[in-house]
Write a protein that holds these residues in place. Sequence first.
Motif: not given
Length: 468
Positions: A249-253, A278-283, A314-315
């Motif tokens: 998961x790119x948001x937890x990598x 830039x994306x405030x924490x998650x793709x 996501x966040x």
Amino acid sequence: MSFHIQFSAAKNYFLGFATSGTILFSSLLYFNSKNQPSSSPTFKTEEYIASEKFPLKEFNPNKLTEEGWVKLGFTERKVATILKYKEVVGGNFTSKAQLKKCYAISPEKFNELEAYILLPETGSSSYKSYSSGGYKSSGNYSNNYKTFKKKDLIIPGKFNPDNFSVNDFVKMGFTENQATSILKYKNYLGGSFLSKEKFKACFMISEENYRKMAPYILLPENTPENYSPSSKFKSTTTEKAKTAYQSFDPNTTDFEGWKKLGFSEKQAQVILNYRDRNLKGSFKNMEEIASCFVISPEKMEEIKPYMILNPENFKTISSKKQEGNYTSESKASSVEAKTDFSKIDLNQITFKQMVEFGFDEKSAAMMLSFRKKLGGFANTQQIIDTYEIDKNLAQKLIAIARLDQSKIVKYTLSDAPEEWLKNHPYFKYSADKIIYIRSTSPNNKKIFNFIKVKPEYEARMKLYLAQD
């Protein structure tokens, strides 16, 4: 009648005696002039007049006063020039060869004095001791001289710089810091200098040193076509990544996770900065991931089948920060993320703002350090040329932000402070020549004619020069 004859005889006798005396006197004068050494005061240079009155003896030119130079046969004007030249070379003459370069001392005069000069033939970091006159090196001068003396290169014959270590470059004549920077530049190129052209482009290698080394360098003249920096490293990591891909998961990598996927340290940091700031924490979707410029289309196609975007994450990063008492930092990040870079001056941009834009900390520090040394960027190309900066990201930054050059301090070559000349990236390699020649030719054009730099280097210098 008898009286008249006697008077005429006396008259003739007197005239004959006077004529004979005149001829004799003229002959004596002619004979003396032929045997006397000819003197030609009109051809006698003024610097030799006094030297006939004072016999020459051994002397140390660093200890001579104005009066001492005059006693050697120099005029006051020539003495002033010699003392000015002495100041230019650091306050002391280091060798006979250096003294000979002073244009106030003619070759004939130097040949006359050379045997009496208490200096080594050529310069060195430490002086020999001379019993006559008690001449020894002084510690104060030794430190001062380091600023002006350039260490000559020792080239060990034909060599391939790709095979050189830091120690090898130091043995050649570079400082340890210079050698380290040269190897960093090699790593940036992908582990090889590739060509003489690329080797020459290293900012640590001056034009003079490159000319000395060029005939001995075992590299091709020109860089291969379609070359891109670090291409060797990219292909290697990609091959390794193909065998190591797993679902993620790119948001937890994290940082190490992106490295395991085949990205470099710099690329991994950029991805994290892009996601967290830039994306405030998650793709939120695949398009956001693909828009990160360090992830090439080819790389995206490789890792896309293994990516899992779980909405529950996501966040996640933001919530973890709040749970970990990072509320204030989170707020600061959200404020920073609102920076309008179209209103940012590239000569005023801060470290935090650069990191916010996506640069890693090392690149941001390198750019700000280069800006400080220059005294401000005079054009946007200088930002792209910053050593080890991400050039693609730099292009995006200069396309958005503005550049105000109005606060850059400029000098003419005749009034530029010596410290400024010796520390400025564009002037430091010609600083000694500039300082020397401007004492007699305080004009930008004349100084450039003397130092003879390449047109492109002269153009860079003029970015920081005021008009005469």
